[in-house]
Write an enzyme that holds these catalytic residues in place. Structure first.
Site, PDB file in Angstrom:
ATOM      1  N   ASN A 148     -23.513  11.355 -40.417  1.00  0.00           N
ATOM      2  CA  ASN A 148     -24.961  11.858 -40.553  1.00  0.00           C
ATOM      3  C   ASN A 148     -25.234  13.139 -41.376  1.00  0.00           C
ATOM      4  OD1 ASN A 148     -27.676  12.984 -39.792  1.00  0.00           O
ATOM      5  ND2 ASN A 148     -26.841  13.553 -37.713  1.00  0.00           N
ATOM      6  N   TRP A 149     -25.812  12.637 -42.637  1.00  0.00           N
ATOM      7  CA  TRP A 149     -25.758  13.917 -43.290  1.00  0.00           C
ATOM      8  C   TRP A 149     -26.914  14.915 -43.028  1.00  0.00           C
ATOM      9  CZ3 TRP A 149     -25.320  12.460 -49.424  1.00  0.00           C
ATOM     10  CH2 TRP A 149     -23.929  11.883 -49.525  1.00  0.00           C
ATOM     11  N   LYS A 150     -27.684  14.821 -41.936  1.00  0.00           N
ATOM     12  CA  LYS A 150     -28.740  15.692 -41.636  1.00  0.00           C
ATOM     13  C   LYS A 150     -29.627  16.044 -42.780  1.00  0.00           C
ATOM     14  CE  LYS A 150     -25.553  17.113 -37.945  1.00  0.00           C
ATOM     15  NZ  LYS A 150     -25.027  18.237 -36.927  1.00  0.00           N
TER      16      LYS A 150
ATOM     17  N   HIS B  58     -31.063  12.692 -31.774  1.00  0.00           N
ATOM     18  CA  HIS B  58     -30.102  13.621 -32.077  1.00  0.00           C
ATOM     19  C   HIS B  58     -30.367  15.064 -31.382  1.00  0.00           C
ATOM     20  CE1 HIS B  58     -27.510  16.362 -34.051  1.00  0.00           C
ATOM     21  NE2 HIS B  58     -26.821  15.398 -34.434  1.00  0.00           N
TER      22      HIS B  58
ATOM     23  N   GLU C  67     -30.356  17.676 -32.307  1.00  0.00           N
ATOM     24  CA  GLU C  67     -31.131  18.752 -33.223  1.00  0.00           C
ATOM     25  C   GLU C  67     -32.754  18.355 -33.146  1.00  0.00           C
ATOM     26  OE1 GLU C  67     -28.577  18.180 -36.447  1.00  0.00           O
ATOM     27  OE2 GLU C  67     -27.191  19.452 -35.640  1.00  0.00           O
TER      28      GLU C  67
ATOM     29  N   GLU D  56     -22.224  13.647 -27.991  1.00  0.00           N
ATOM     30  CA  GLU D  56     -22.196  14.642 -28.912  1.00  0.00           C
ATOM     31  C   GLU D  56     -22.343  16.052 -27.986  1.00  0.00           C
ATOM     32  OE1 GLU D  56     -22.933  13.894 -33.436  1.00  0.00           O
ATOM     33  OE2 GLU D  56     -24.884  14.111 -32.421  1.00  0.00           O
TER      34      GLU D  56
ATOM     35  N   GLY E 267     -21.114  21.315 -35.183  1.00  0.00           N
ATOM     36  CA  GLY E 267     -21.055  22.472 -36.367  1.00  0.00           C
ATOM     37  C   GLY E 267     -20.635  23.707 -35.946  1.00  0.00           C
TER      38      GLY E 267
ATOM     39  N   SER F  70     -17.897  18.280 -34.743  1.00  0.00           N
ATOM     40  CA  SER F  70     -16.746  18.938 -35.249  1.00  0.00           C
ATOM     41  C   SER F  70     -15.710  17.807 -35.365  1.00  0.00           C
ATOM     42  CB  SER F  70     -16.097  20.240 -34.594  1.00  0.00           C
ATOM     43  OG  SER F  70     -17.259  21.072 -34.490  1.00  0.00           O
TER      44      SER F  70
ATOM     45  N   GLY G  77     -21.001  14.855 -38.954  1.00  0.00           N
ATOM     46  CA  GLY G  77     -21.869  15.686 -39.439  1.00  0.00           C
ATOM     47  C   GLY G  77     -21.303  16.199 -40.757  1.00  0.00           C
ATOM     48  N   GLY G  78     -21.108  17.583 -40.827  1.00  0.00           N
ATOM     49  CA  GLY G  78     -20.494  18.026 -42.088  1.00  0.00           C
ATOM     50  C   GLY G  78     -19.374  17.434 -42.788  1.00  0.00           C
TER      51      GLY G  78
HETATM   52  P1  13P Z   1     -20.843  18.246 -37.273  1.00  0.00           P
HETATM   53  O1  13P Z   1     -19.693  17.122 -37.319  1.00  0.00           O
HETATM   54  O2  13P Z   1     -20.979  18.956 -38.366  1.00  0.00           O
HETATM   55  O3  13P Z   1     -20.082  18.927 -36.080  1.00  0.00           O
HETATM   56  O4  13P Z   1     -22.055  17.522 -36.825  1.00  0.00           O
HETATM   57  C1  13P Z   1     -22.004  16.562 -35.677  1.00  0.00           C
HETATM   58  C2  13P Z   1     -23.105  15.718 -35.463  1.00  0.00           C
HETATM   59  O5  13P Z   1     -24.312  16.542 -35.246  1.00  0.00           O
HETATM   60  C3  13P Z   1     -23.390  14.591 -36.189  1.00  0.00           C
HETATM   61  O6  13P Z   1     -24.522  13.850 -35.641  1.00  0.00           O
END
Ligand code: 13P
Length: 250
Positions: free
Chosen positions: A12-14, A98, A100, A168, A174, A213, A234-235
């Protein structure tokens, strides 16, 4: 990975990535071949890149998805994008709910359910996200929250082909923090129970991803937990080398 369900590693590149990010995606495609024997790979870039990535990925071993969609197929909804539009670009899956989006846009379980149904209407797979906040965990409410979110966000038509659930924990996203493997196991076992109770044999096959993470150094340990059928990353999914190393941990 001990379960028979084929793992899915999703990036997920956000809100990250520009047209110049194509090189990174090409590196993922180039390295994905040997990993495809073990796992399905999916990258969800921002909407601006879905078309270009999907065109590049055609015939390759990395699928492309989106991060959100509107419940309606079209209409007067300025700035929104529909599941049908992403399908038209070549996407195969869409993340909905998600944390977020729940936090930044006030998305409710009922709206997320409508979005998941929109994803299915377009013939794509919905990746429905759930997870508790730090306060909720500290108050011992993790399973209650997951139960409520699953009940409210999942539709009766869920199958192993059209649904993926992503657990999640909000506090792990993050932050570099992860739950213990025992905690992950407990929550995933609980989710599996909810899915099989409601969707019977299909529920036993729905993929349940862990997210929060995930990185190359902890992926293998997390992926080995029972009922963890992949990761939502994510990251670490922004770098081809990290994303591929995570997939190698399956
Ligand atoms: P991180 O891997 O950056 O913690 O993000 C997880 C996430 O929200 C994937 O959707």
């Amino acid at each position: 990975m001990t379960d028979a369900v084929r793992p899915l590693i999703t990036g997920n590149w956000k809100m990250n990535g520009l047209t110049s990010s194509m090189a990174e995606f090409e590196a993922m495609l180039a390295g994905a071949g040997p990993l495809a024997a073990k796992a399905d790979l999916l990258v969800c870039p921002p909407a601006t890149l879905v078309g270009a990535f999907a065109a590049k990925a055609r015939g390759g071993k990395v699928a492309v998805g989106a991060q959100d969609c509107h419940p309606k197929p079209s209409g007067a909804h300025t700035g929104d994008l529909s599941a049908e539009m992403f399908k038209d670009l070549g996407a195969t899956a869409i993340i909905v709910g998600h944390s977020e989006r729940r936090a930044d846009h006030g998305e409710t379980d009922a709206l997320i359910r409508q979005k998941a149904e929109a994803v299915w209407r377009a013939g794509l797979t919905a990746i429905v996200c759930i997870g508790e906040t730090r306060e909720q965990r500290d108050a011992g409410k993790t399973l209650d929250i997951c139960s409520t979110q699953l009940k409210g966000s999942l539709s009766d038509g869920s199958t192993a082909a059209n649904l993926v659930v992503a657990y999640e924990p909000v506090w792990a996203i993050g932050t570099g923090l992860t739950p213990t493997t025992a905690d992950v196991e407990e929550v995933h076992r609980f989710i599996r129970g909810v899915l099989t109770e409601r969707f019977k044999a299909e529920g036993a096959k729905v993929r349940i991803l862990y997210g929060g993470s995930v990185k190359p150094s902890n992926a293998a340990e997390l992926m080995a937990v029972a009922n963890v059928n992949g990761a939502l990353v994510g990251g670490a999914s922004l770098k081809a080398s990290d994303f591929l190393a995570i997939a190698a941990g399956c």
